[in-house]
Design a protein around this motif. Structure first.
Motif, PDB file in Angstrom:
ATOM      1  N   VAL A  27       0.816  -1.218   0.000  1.00 49.78           N
ATOM      2  CA  VAL A  27       0.000   0.000   0.000  1.00 49.78           C
ATOM      3  C   VAL A  27       0.852   1.271   0.000  1.00 49.78           C
ATOM      4  O   VAL A  27       0.318   2.366   0.097  1.00 49.78           O
ATOM      5  CB  VAL A  27      -0.978   0.026   1.204  1.00 49.78           C
ATOM      6  CG1 VAL A  27      -2.015  -1.070   1.073  1.00 49.78           C
ATOM      7  CG2 VAL A  27      -0.246  -0.060   2.510  1.00 49.78           C
ATOM      8  N   TRP A  28       2.154   1.132  -0.122  1.00 50.27           N
ATOM      9  CA  TRP A  28       3.030   2.298  -0.194  1.00 50.27           C
ATOM     10  C   TRP A  28       2.963   2.889  -1.593  1.00 50.27           C
ATOM     11  O   TRP A  28       2.746   2.171  -2.575  1.00 50.27           O
ATOM     12  CB  TRP A  28       4.454   1.922   0.143  1.00 50.27           C
ATOM     13  CG  TRP A  28       4.669   1.428   1.533  1.00 50.27           C
ATOM     14  CD1 TRP A  28       3.756   1.415   2.549  1.00 50.27           C
ATOM     15  CD2 TRP A  28       5.852   0.854   2.070  1.00 50.27           C
ATOM     16  NE1 TRP A  28       4.305   0.866   3.675  1.00 50.27           N
ATOM     17  CE2 TRP A  28       5.596   0.511   3.406  1.00 50.27           C
ATOM     18  CE3 TRP A  28       7.101   0.584   1.542  1.00 50.27           C
ATOM     19  CZ2 TRP A  28       6.553  -0.062   4.226  1.00 50.27           C
ATOM     20  CZ3 TRP A  28       8.059   0.019   2.354  1.00 50.27           C
ATOM     21  CH2 TRP A  28       7.782  -0.297   3.686  1.00 50.27           C
ATOM     22  N   PRO A  29       3.189   4.185  -1.715  1.00 49.31           N
ATOM     23  CA  PRO A  29       3.160   4.807  -3.049  1.00 49.31           C
ATOM     24  C   PRO A  29       4.258   4.235  -3.949  1.00 49.31           C
ATOM     25  O   PRO A  29       5.372   3.988  -3.491  1.00 49.31           O
ATOM     26  CB  PRO A  29       3.426   6.279  -2.770  1.00 49.31           C
ATOM     27  CG  PRO A  29       3.345   6.466  -1.298  1.00 49.31           C
ATOM     28  CD  PRO A  29       3.457   5.137  -0.654  1.00 49.31           C
ATOM     29  N   ASP A  30       3.918   4.021  -5.204  1.00 55.40           N
ATOM     30  CA  ASP A  30       4.901   3.546  -6.182  1.00 55.40           C
ATOM     31  C   ASP A  30       5.793   4.707  -6.592  1.00 55.40           C
ATOM     32  O   ASP A  30       5.330   5.824  -6.785  1.00 55.40           O
ATOM     33  CB  ASP A  30       4.213   2.977  -7.427  1.00 55.40           C
ATOM     34  CG  ASP A  30       3.471   1.696  -7.131  1.00 55.40           C
ATOM     35  OD1 ASP A  30       3.907   0.962  -6.228  1.00 55.40           O
ATOM     36  OD2 ASP A  30       2.455   1.432  -7.792  1.00 55.40           O
ATOM     37  N   GLY A  31       7.054   4.412  -6.732  1.00 57.48           N
ATOM     38  CA  GLY A  31       7.997   5.451  -7.130  1.00 57.48           C
ATOM     39  C   GLY A  31       8.117   5.555  -8.643  1.00 57.48           C
ATOM     40  O   GLY A  31       7.930   4.588  -9.361  1.00 57.48           O
ATOM     41  N   CYS A  51      12.098  -7.408  -0.415  1.00 60.49           N
ATOM     42  CA  CYS A  51      12.515  -6.220  -1.155  1.00 60.49           C
ATOM     43  C   CYS A  51      11.401  -5.183  -1.066  1.00 60.49           C
ATOM     44  O   CYS A  51      10.243  -5.482  -1.340  1.00 60.49           O
ATOM     45  CB  CYS A  51      12.801  -6.571  -2.606  1.00 60.49           C
ATOM     46  SG  CYS A  51      13.449  -5.193  -3.552  1.00 60.49           S
ATOM     47  N   PHE A  52      11.752  -3.978  -0.664  1.00 62.95           N
ATOM     48  CA  PHE A  52      10.806  -2.880  -0.568  1.00 62.95           C
ATOM     49  C   PHE A  52      11.126  -1.851  -1.638  1.00 62.95           C
ATOM     50  O   PHE A  52      12.287  -1.503  -1.841  1.00 62.95           O
ATOM     51  CB  PHE A  52      10.904  -2.188   0.794  1.00 62.95           C
ATOM     52  CG  PHE A  52      10.595  -3.081   1.956  1.00 62.95           C
ATOM     53  CD1 PHE A  52       9.292  -3.386   2.281  1.00 62.95           C
ATOM     54  CD2 PHE A  52      11.615  -3.618   2.717  1.00 62.95           C
ATOM     55  CE1 PHE A  52       9.003  -4.213   3.345  1.00 62.95           C
ATOM     56  CE2 PHE A  52      11.341  -4.433   3.798  1.00 62.95           C
ATOM     57  CZ  PHE A  52      10.029  -4.735   4.110  1.00 62.95           C
ATOM     58  N   VAL A  53      10.088  -1.348  -2.314  1.00 60.11           N
ATOM     59  CA  VAL A  53      10.252  -0.294  -3.307  1.00 60.11           C
ATOM     60  C   VAL A  53       9.137   0.720  -3.098  1.00 60.11           C
ATOM     61  O   VAL A  53       7.969   0.354  -3.017  1.00 60.11           O
ATOM     62  CB  VAL A  53      10.182  -0.842  -4.747  1.00 60.11           C
ATOM     63  CG1 VAL A  53      10.351   0.282  -5.762  1.00 60.11           C
ATOM     64  CG2 VAL A  53      11.217  -1.922  -4.970  1.00 60.11           C
ATOM     65  N   THR A  54       9.504   1.989  -3.014  1.00 59.57           N
ATOM     66  CA  THR A  54       8.519   3.057  -2.857  1.00 59.57           C
ATOM     67  C   THR A  54       9.114   4.357  -3.385  1.00 59.57           C
ATOM     68  O   THR A  54      10.215   4.366  -3.918  1.00 59.57           O
ATOM     69  CB  THR A  54       8.081   3.191  -1.380  1.00 59.57           C
ATOM     70  OG1 THR A  54       6.988   4.103  -1.313  1.00 59.57           O
ATOM     71  CG2 THR A  54       9.216   3.658  -0.497  1.00 59.57           C
ATOM     72  N   ILE A  55       8.383   5.430  -3.222  1.00 65.38           N
ATOM     73  CA  ILE A  55       8.886   6.729  -3.655  1.00 65.38           C
ATOM     74  C   ILE A  55      10.076   7.140  -2.807  1.00 65.38           C
ATOM     75  O   ILE A  55      10.230   6.676  -1.685  1.00 65.38           O
ATOM     76  CB  ILE A  55       7.800   7.831  -3.562  1.00 65.38           C
ATOM     77  CG1 ILE A  55       7.299   7.977  -2.122  1.00 65.38           C
ATOM     78  CG2 ILE A  55       6.676   7.578  -4.518  1.00 65.38           C
ATOM     79  CD1 ILE A  55       6.438   9.184  -1.867  1.00 65.38           C
ATOM     80  N   LYS A  56      10.909   7.993  -3.342  1.00 68.53           N
ATOM     81  CA  LYS A  56      12.018   8.541  -2.575  1.00 68.53           C
ATOM     82  C   LYS A  56      11.426   9.472  -1.525  1.00 68.53           C
ATOM     83  O   LYS A  56      10.618  10.342  -1.832  1.00 68.53           O
ATOM     84  CB  LYS A  56      12.965   9.307  -3.494  1.00 68.53           C
ATOM     85  CG  LYS A  56      14.197   9.798  -2.801  1.00 68.53           C
ATOM     86  CD  LYS A  56      15.142  10.426  -3.798  1.00 68.53           C
ATOM     87  CE  LYS A  56      16.374  10.939  -3.097  1.00 68.53           C
ATOM     88  NZ  LYS A  56      17.256  11.623  -4.049  1.00 68.53           N
ATOM     89  N   LEU A  72       6.000   2.721   6.356  1.00 68.52           N
ATOM     90  CA  LEU A  72       6.849   3.605   5.564  1.00 68.52           C
ATOM     91  C   LEU A  72       7.802   4.384   6.455  1.00 68.52           C
ATOM     92  O   LEU A  72       8.958   4.614   6.103  1.00 68.52           O
ATOM     93  CB  LEU A  72       5.984   4.546   4.734  1.00 68.52           C
ATOM     94  CG  LEU A  72       6.630   5.239   3.550  1.00 68.52           C
ATOM     95  CD1 LEU A  72       7.264   4.237   2.607  1.00 68.52           C
ATOM     96  CD2 LEU A  72       5.613   6.092   2.810  1.00 68.52           C
ATOM     97  N   GLN A  73       7.338   4.750   7.639  1.00 67.45           N
ATOM     98  CA  GLN A  73       8.192   5.446   8.597  1.00 67.45           C
ATOM     99  C   GLN A  73       9.318   4.526   9.080  1.00 67.45           C
ATOM    100  O   GLN A  73      10.464   4.958   9.217  1.00 67.45           O
ATOM    101  CB  GLN A  73       7.364   5.934   9.782  1.00 67.45           C
ATOM    102  CG  GLN A  73       8.128   6.799  10.745  1.00 67.45           C
ATOM    103  CD  GLN A  73       7.222   7.385  11.821  1.00 67.45           C
ATOM    104  OE1 GLN A  73       6.075   6.990  11.986  1.00 67.45           O
ATOM    105  NE2 GLN A  73       7.736   8.334  12.554  1.00 67.45           N
ATOM    106  N   ALA A  74       9.009   3.261   9.306  1.00 64.91           N
ATOM    107  CA  ALA A  74      10.037   2.300   9.711  1.00 64.91           C
ATOM    108  C   ALA A  74      11.105   2.177   8.631  1.00 64.91           C
ATOM    109  O   ALA A  74      12.308   2.143   8.926  1.00 64.91           O
ATOM    110  CB  ALA A  74       9.404   0.937  10.003  1.00 64.91           C
TER     111      ALA A  74
END
Length: 99
Positions: A27-31, A51-56, A72-74
């Motif tokens: 549910v994290w924003p895609d980068g 593997c985690f991928v999200t926006i910068k 996302l904060q973690a």
């Protein structure tokens, strides 16, 4: 650059203490690499591989709008901690070589 077992143990401790292995980036924003960039973290700890991928993420303000802001904060704090550790090691290595 090679690091000692003590450094690897510290990184392992940081990852375990962060609780990131229990999080999910679904549910994290895609980068977008071309626009704002991406933050990618791959962790292999024992038999677990994730593997985690999200926006910068520029600051904690970027996290507020996310559905899973705790996860996302973690990731943000873990990436900042690892970055600080690496920069400190590189700084110590450089200073040691100068003297």
């Amino acid at each position: 650059m090679r690091v000692s077992h003590a450094v690897l143990s510290e990184v392992k401790r940081m990852v375990q203490q962060s609780g990131i292995m229990e999080k999910s980036d679904h549910v994290w924003p895609d980068g977008d690499l071309k626009k704002e960039g991406i933050l990618e973290l791959e962790v292999k700890l024992g038999n677990e591989h994730i593997c985690f991928v999200t926006i910068k993420i520029g600051s904690t303000a970027d996290i507020a709008d996310c559905e899973d802001n705790e996860g996302l904060q973690a990731l943000y704090y873990l990436s900042q901690d690892i970055k600080a550790l690496v920069m400190s090691i590189m700084n110590l290595h450089t200073k040691r070589r100068l003297f």
